[in-house]
Design a protein around this motif. Sequence first.
Motif, short mmCIF file in Angstrom:
data_model
loop_
_atom_site.label_atom_id
_atom_site.label_comp_id
_atom_site.label_asym_id
_atom_site.label_seq_id
_atom_site.Cartn_x
_atom_site.Cartn_y
_atom_site.Cartn_z
N ALA A 1 0.82 -1.20 0.00
CA ALA A 1 0.00 0.00 0.00
C ALA A 1 0.86 1.26 0.00
CB ALA A 1 -0.92 0.01 1.21
N VAL A 2 0.42 2.28 -0.76
CA VAL A 2 1.09 3.58 -0.80
C VAL A 2 0.03 4.66 -0.63
CG1 VAL A 2 2.61 5.13 -2.12
CG2 VAL A 2 2.74 2.65 -2.47
N ARG A 3 0.35 5.68 0.16
CA ARG A 3 -0.56 6.80 0.41
C ARG A 3 0.00 8.05 -0.28
NH1 ARG A 3 0.33 6.44 6.64
NH2 ARG A 3 2.41 6.36 5.70
N LEU A 4 -0.77 8.58 -1.23
CA LEU A 4 -0.32 9.71 -2.06
C LEU A 4 -1.22 10.92 -1.84
CD1 LEU A 4 1.33 10.90 -4.50
CD2 LEU A 4 -0.46 9.92 -5.97
N GLY A 5 -0.62 12.06 -1.62
CA GLY A 5 -1.36 13.31 -1.56
C GLY A 5 -1.02 14.17 -2.76
N TRP A 6 -1.99 14.97 -3.22
CA TRP A 6 -1.71 15.77 -4.42
C TRP A 6 -2.50 17.07 -4.43
CZ3 TRP A 6 -6.13 15.94 -7.70
CH2 TRP A 6 -7.09 14.95 -7.46
N LEU B 1 -2.00 14.11 -13.91
CA LEU B 1 -0.89 13.17 -13.75
C LEU B 1 -1.29 11.94 -12.94
CD1 LEU B 1 2.11 15.56 -13.00
CD2 LEU B 1 1.26 14.74 -15.20
N VAL B 2 -2.07 12.14 -11.87
CA VAL B 2 -2.39 11.02 -10.99
C VAL B 2 -3.18 9.93 -11.71
CG1 VAL B 2 -3.67 10.36 -8.91
CG2 VAL B 2 -2.18 12.36 -8.88
N PRO B 3 -4.27 10.24 -12.43
CA PRO B 3 -5.00 9.16 -13.10
C PRO B 3 -4.13 8.38 -14.09
CG PRO B 3 -6.33 11.15 -13.04
CD PRO B 3 -4.96 11.54 -12.59
N ALA B 4 -3.29 9.09 -14.85
CA ALA B 4 -2.44 8.41 -15.83
C ALA B 4 -1.43 7.51 -15.14
CB ALA B 4 -1.72 9.44 -16.70
N ALA B 5 -0.83 7.99 -14.05
CA ALA B 5 0.17 7.19 -13.34
C ALA B 5 -0.46 5.96 -12.69
CB ALA B 5 0.86 8.05 -12.28
N VAL C 1 6.61 6.35 -7.72
CA VAL C 1 7.43 7.48 -8.17
C VAL C 1 7.78 7.32 -9.64
CG1 VAL C 1 9.68 8.61 -7.95
CG2 VAL C 1 8.35 8.04 -5.91
N ASP C 2 8.20 6.13 -10.05
CA ASP C 2 8.53 5.88 -11.46
C ASP C 2 7.32 6.14 -12.36
OD1 ASP C 2 11.08 5.19 -10.69
OD2 ASP C 2 10.71 3.01 -10.77
N ALA C 3 6.15 5.68 -11.92
CA ALA C 3 4.94 5.86 -12.75
C ALA C 3 4.56 7.33 -12.87
CB ALA C 3 3.79 5.06 -12.14
N LEU C 4 4.71 8.08 -11.79
CA LEU C 4 4.40 9.51 -11.84
C LEU C 4 5.40 10.25 -12.71
CD1 LEU C 4 3.50 10.02 -8.09
CD2 LEU C 4 1.96 10.45 -10.01
N HIS C 5 6.67 9.87 -12.64
CA HIS C 5 7.68 10.51 -13.49
C HIS C 5 7.39 10.24 -14.97
CE1 HIS C 5 11.65 10.85 -15.52
NE2 HIS C 5 11.77 11.88 -14.71
N ALA C 6 7.04 9.01 -15.29
CA ALA C 6 6.72 8.69 -16.69
C ALA C 6 5.50 9.46 -17.17
CB ALA C 6 6.50 7.18 -16.83
N ALA C 7 4.48 9.57 -16.33
CA ALA C 7 3.27 10.30 -16.72
C ALA C 7 3.57 11.79 -16.94
CB ALA C 7 2.20 10.15 -15.64
N VAL D 1 -2.90 1.85 -4.06
CA VAL D 1 -2.63 3.28 -3.83
C VAL D 1 -3.91 3.95 -3.36
CG1 VAL D 1 -1.83 5.45 -4.85
CG2 VAL D 1 -0.87 3.27 -5.64
N THR D 2 -3.82 4.67 -2.25
CA THR D 2 -4.91 5.53 -1.82
C THR D 2 -4.43 6.97 -1.94
OG1 THR D 2 -4.18 5.39 0.49
CG2 THR D 2 -5.87 3.84 -0.24
N THR D 3 -5.35 7.88 -2.31
CA THR D 3 -4.94 9.26 -2.56
C THR D 3 -5.87 10.23 -1.85
OG1 THR D 3 -6.28 9.82 -4.52
CG2 THR D 3 -4.30 8.50 -4.89
N ARG D 4 -5.36 11.44 -1.67
CA ARG D 4 -6.19 12.54 -1.19
C ARG D 4 -5.69 13.84 -1.83
NH1 ARG D 4 -4.59 13.89 5.05
NH2 ARG D 4 -4.54 11.64 5.30
#
Length: 300
Positions: A93-98, A106-110, A290-296, A123-126
């Motif tokens: 699990a990863v918790r991402l804030g944006w 970027l978030v949906p694509a990643a 992180v890799d997925a967000l960088h690619a997006a 991944v959970t996000t807020r």
Amino acid sequence: MDVSLVGLRVFREAAEHGTLTAAATALGCTQSAVSRQIAALERATGTALLERRRDGVRLTPAGHVVLRCAVAALDQVDAARRELSGLPAQAGAVRLGWCTSAGASLVPAALAALRRTHPGITVTTREGGTPALVRALRADALDLVLLGSAPPFGPPDTGSPPLEVRTLAERGLRLAVPAAHPLAGADSVDVADLRGHRWVAGASSGEDGLVGVWPGLDERPEIAHTARDWLAKLHLVAAGGGLTAVPAWLTGAVPPGVRVLAVRGGPRERRRVVLARLPGPPPEPVARLVDALHAAAQQR
């Protein structure tokens, strides 16, 4: 040291939200109840854990130590509860804030790419403003935060230890105009042509000031509409409500009825999208996100 799980959870919420009032709202209780739980925890530890200030509360050095232990203990309790319920432990699990300006596209694509390459990572996000997300990161309530950054591109906060910040992309600012607007006939406009127009802007959230008005206009702008949500702002533009400035990575998310133009002249307006996290080697699931967000970000 005799402490309760309720007290630890209340303390974590107070550290994350930065005020006792906000923590009480998040927990669905009164501010006095939050104060009592924190006072009991401070009596049990024999030291002050929060510094009370006019603008809220901040962790003391002892508070940082207790918070780190509290988060570890609460995570273990939550893992045990899931195991007893027959649920997987979710080790991935990863918790991402944006911030909206940085994460709306970027978030949906990643996340879509990560599901294809690493389907076992959850991944959970807020969404939130920069100050709130950075507090949550330091309170260990988030693993990563995705932020928008404007010149002079300083660090997200002045806390200790310094956050590890990685620039994912740096792009120019763009102008969104209604498709039927007189400025919409060209691919770019001069900054002098922006005088005398109505604007759709977002109220300041501590992120970029009045977001939406082109920076450095030599007049008092006429604000026709205010909205923090980027989708709402762009739809107001499409309806003819005014112009708005947008980061370049949002241009792929504009609705029909909006044209996105470059602006010539004036200072060179740049914006960054950055990832911040606490220092230290990232766990494998965090590194993969992180890799997925960088690619997006590179594809936009």
